[in-house]
Design an enzyme around this catalytic site. Structure first.
Site, PDB file in Angstrom:
ATOM      1  N   ASP A   1       0.864  -1.171   0.000  1.00  0.00           N
ATOM      2  CA  ASP A   1       0.000   0.000   0.000  1.00  0.00           C
ATOM      3  C   ASP A   1       0.909   1.233   0.000  1.00  0.00           C
ATOM      4  O   ASP A   1       2.121   1.133   0.165  1.00  0.00           O
ATOM      5  CB  ASP A   1      -0.977  -0.010   1.182  1.00  0.00           C
ATOM      6  CG  ASP A   1      -2.207   0.852   0.863  1.00  0.00           C
ATOM      7  OD1 ASP A   1      -2.155   1.638  -0.103  1.00  0.00           O
ATOM      8  OD2 ASP A   1      -3.211   0.767   1.582  1.00  0.00           O
TER       9      ASP A   1
HETATM   10  C1  BGC Z   1      -4.859   3.326  -0.085  1.00  0.00           C
HETATM   11  C2  BGC Z   1      -5.056   2.309  -1.170  1.00  0.00           C
HETATM   12  C3  BGC Z   1      -4.897   2.968  -2.512  1.00  0.00           C
HETATM   13  C4  BGC Z   1      -3.538   3.613  -2.583  1.00  0.00           C
HETATM   14  C5  BGC Z   1      -3.265   4.278  -3.905  1.00  0.00           C
HETATM   15  C6  BGC Z   1      -3.570   4.103  -0.258  1.00  0.00           C
HETATM   16  O1  BGC Z   1      -3.463   5.147   0.634  1.00  0.00           O
HETATM   17  O2  BGC Z   1      -4.874   2.674   1.162  1.00  0.00           O
HETATM   18  O3  BGC Z   1      -6.305   1.708  -1.042  1.00  0.00           O
HETATM   19  O4  BGC Z   1      -5.059   2.034  -3.528  1.00  0.00           O
HETATM   20  O5  BGC Z   1      -3.445   4.588  -1.575  1.00  0.00           O
HETATM   21  O6  BGC Z   1      -4.093   5.356  -4.086  1.00  0.00           O
END
Ligand code: BGC
Length: 747
Positions: A287
């Site tokens: 993530d």
């Molecule tokens: C979120 C994800 C997301 C990623 C990219 C993160 O902060 O938890 O769900 O896909 O950002 O935007």
């Protein structure tokens, strides 16, 4: 594509062929092609493939800009970019990648959570439809619109089970139930990925956040998760397993630690479960920044240890933490990370790039004409409208106040959302400059729906977060002049979503005060609640005659709302999450265990498992939702009172539309295992069927159960069924059910 770039790609492909001359080019498998490319790569280029940066257009996390990204793309040090929007920008960056030594194409990823150009209802709202095929179609449209605009990969579906509505990200998931959640996970993966990866209308899905992110303690985003492995396997993992089985191309790990080990560095999750037990063949991405965040967790000391822990645990791509790009070379040179781990990760990433056809044509997803066609396809709006209608939950409808007559003389439309446009889109939606004209506000939808003899009056009443009651007098005056009031309240779109945890989940500001003031006029009041999570609105639930839960319904919100308000669509949605009476009941979920001292009823509070100041049960239970008609259930009949493994049991009820309007019912089947080697939930959803009945019509609905359906994880984490007594429940929600006992015998 320019000729120079085409020549570059061709050169690489020829090169790949030459490296393995024994295999005729046309017969080369993707695995062989991947190995050919891998063979040509330097260690730096391999690490580059494992590196993902955010683009410069939007950010969905803390920006860590450092160094010239574009230059790094040209150096082959970037494998993927996220948040690069549209044909023009994706083309621009892909052209840069085509200037790198090996011309390995970039993957473009983005959070296509509930639609791209056409915004669909938020995922939790779609889950309320319980319409698995419709949910799949919604993902399909999102994929088509995104793929035409250069996107290869969506960071969806989010399949985290959530039992805590304080957690803002409940809006992105399918609610609290693993059975429903698994069906939806599968539908979304299939919807995004279409017939097969490589088709130009398919994007790679990404099941996230692996794992148990939805159980953040206290509902506070990014918080720790502490749970038994049994709960992990039984409640939180099934939708991930369903996504893997459905062929999800990728998985994203998560921010939380799970029982003390950050998910990003969690070997048990990524290597043992995902790749080991589930045989997942795609790649995993961290993530946003989560590799580096293991330092703040106190799990590793620096980025070197972070990268080593993540790669070893099976995290293939580093989103935005820059740990891999900065440290892996040294770690490999020092023998701290075996080169085979890097090769394996890169192999998995390259495999997807081949499957997507990007080595044949890196620009095949950037297509202005296709984008224009997909983005302006009126069918997409129609499908979004149908989805939105199916997502609206009718929570209350005293004396048949709804549906309203289209020839009502005067309707007062009140509240901070009634004329709102973008507020209907919700968190994780995209803004396009020309989009506002496509978005239908409730006001506009209602205006289109009513006849020329209806007068619509308007007053805002208050702002979403107002503490001032200054607008109440005008709203009350407007209400007093109307035959009926439609009052639209709720949460602003940035109040549920990532990092949007709330400790109180009441209607914000003075909105419930406004409802009281309007209700005091004595006019019939319909309240519509926009939100990304279950909210608490007890006074409204007790006093206002009609309530519709309208979530955030997307581009066509107003049309769908008008369809439901005026009876062109008879509401059919059912809650995918329990709605608490107060925050003190959270976490709250229907499939809980019994205690040794269960309360018999709401009054039973002495030395039993109860609150002394409120009932145990929720305000609105899981699976609940009304219709403009009513349904009655006959007693359940069983094909047999006892069966054994290898045999089956069929339970049948007759469902009758006992009202005067045609409508759809969601017939739900729950089971309880009365005595187990580990205690079992008081109810578990095991099946459901949606039937449409004309007024007065009856239909038999049958569910067939096998021993397999009664499996659970015992204390050794074995997935077993145990002979014994069970109860089976069938009804229109998890609370109002008919029941019958049966026995599972030994073989
Ligand atoms: C979120 C994800 C997301 C990623 C990219 C993160 O902060 O938890 O769900 O896909 O950002 O935007």
């Amino acid at each position: 594509m320019s000729n120079a770039l085409k020549t570059g790609c061709f050169a690489l492909l020829c090169c790949c062929s030459l490296l393995s001359l024994r295999v005729p080019a046309q017969k080369k498998t993707i695995a062989q092609k991947v190995d050919s490319v891998l063979h040509l790569m330097t260690l730096e280029e391999k690490i580059g493939q494992m590196n993902q940066y955010n683009g410069d257009w939007a950010a969905t996390g803390p920006i860590t800009s450092d160094g010239d990204k574009q230059d790094q793309i040209r150096q082959g040090q970037v494998g993927s970019m996220l948040n690069v929007t549209g044909v023009e920008h994706t083309r621009q960056l892909q052209e840069m990648a085509m200037h790198s030594r090996l011309k390995i194409p970039l993957l473009f990823g983005q959070d296509i959570i509930h639609g791209y150009r056409t915004t669909f209802p938020i995922p939790l709202a779609e889950a309320a439809s319980w319409d698995i095929a419709a949910i799949g179609s919604s993902a399909r449209i999102a994929a088509k619109e995104a793929a035409a605009a250069g996107v290869h990969w969506t960071f969806a579906p989010m399949v985290d089970i959530a039992r805590d509505p304080r957690w803002g990200r409940v809006m992105e998931g399918a609610g609290e139930d693993p059975y429903l959640g698994s069906l939806i996970a599968k539908a979304r993966v299939k919807g995004f990925q279409g017939k097969k990866l490589g088709d130009t209308d398919a994007v790679m899905a990404c099941a996230k956040h692996f794992a148990a992110y939805g159980a953040a303690i206290g509902g506070r985003d990014y918080n720790s998760v502490d749970m038994s492995l049994r709960t992990l396997w039984e409640i939180y993992l099934p939708p991930f397993k369903a996504a893997a089985d459905a062929g999800a191309a990728t998985f994203m790990n998560s921010f939380n630690d799970l029982n003390g080990i950050p998910a990003t560095g969690n070997r048990y999750l990524q290597r043992e479960i995902l790749r080991g037990k589930w045989k997942f063949k795609g790649f995993t991405v961290s993530d946003w920044g989560s590799v580096g965040e293991m330092i703040a967790h106190g799990y590793v000391k620096d980025k070197y240890e972070a990268a080593r822990a993540a790669v070893t645990a099976g995290c293939d791509m580093d989103m935005e933490s820059r740990s891999y790009i900065k440290t892996l070379r040294t770690l490999v040179k020092e023998g701290k990370v075996p080169l085979t781990l890097i090769d394996d990760a890169v192999r998995r990433i390259l495999t997807k790039k081949f499957e997507m056809g990007l080595f044949d044509d890196p620009f095949r997803f950037c297509n202005e004409e296709r984008a224009a066609a997909e983005w302006n396809d009126p069918d997409n709006l129609q499908i979004a409208r149908r989805m939105a209608e199916k997502s609206i939950v009718l929570l209350k409808n005293e004396n048949g106040l709804l549906p309203l007559s289209k020839s009502t003389r005067t309707i007062a439309l009140i509240g901070p959302f009634i004329r709102s446009v973008r507020a209907n889109l919700g968190f994780w939606s995209y803004e396009y400059p020309d989009d506002s004209s496509r978005i239908v506000s409730p006001w506009a939808g209602i205006q289109k729906k009513v006849g020329g003899n209806t007068t619509l009056l308007y007053a805002k009443g208050c702002e979403i977060l107002d503490t001032s009651r200054a607008g109440f007098a005008e709203a009350v005056a407007v209400a007093s002049r109307a035959d009926v009031v439609v009052l639209n309240v709720g949460e602003a779109p940035d109040m549920s979503g990532e990092a949007k945890s709330r400790s109180t989940i009441r209607l914000p500001g003075v909105q419930e005060e406004l409802i009281k003031a309007i209700q005091a006029t004595g006019k019939p009041v319909v309240v519509m609640i926009n939100a990304g999570r279950p909210l608490i609105f007890n006074w409204t639930a007790d006093h206002v005659p009609a309530i519709l839960y309208t979530w955030w319904l997307g581009t066509t919100a107003g049309d769908a709302i008008a369809d439901v308000l005026f009876g062109d669509y008879n509401p059919s949605a059912r809650l995918p999450m329990s709605f608490p009476r107060t925050e003190g009941q959270i976490p709250i979920y229907y499939n809980h265990f019994s205690t040794g001292r269960p309360a018999k009823n709401d009054q039973d509070v002495n030395y039993v498992s109860a609150y002394t100041d409120l009932p145990n049960d929720p305000e609105f239970p899981f699976g609940f939702g009304l219709s403009y008609t009513s349904f009655s259930y006959s007693d359940i009949s069983l094909s047999t009172a006892a069966f054994k493994p290898g045999q089956s049991l069929t339970a049948t009820v007759t469902v009758t539309n006992s009202g005067t309007t045609d409508g759809q019912e969601t017939v739900q089947l729950y089971v309880r295992d009365l005595v187990g080697s580990v205690v079992r939930p008081v109810k578990e959803l095991k099946g459901f069927e949606q039937i449409f009945l004309k007024a007065g019509e009856s239909q038999k609905v049958s569910f067939t159960l096998h021993a397999e359906d009664l499996r659970f994880y015992n204390d050794k984490l074995e997935y077993i069924f145990e002979p014994g007594e069970f109860r089976l429940y069938i009804g229109g929600n998890s609370k109002d059910v008919k029941e019958k006992g049966f026995i599972l015998n030994r073989e």
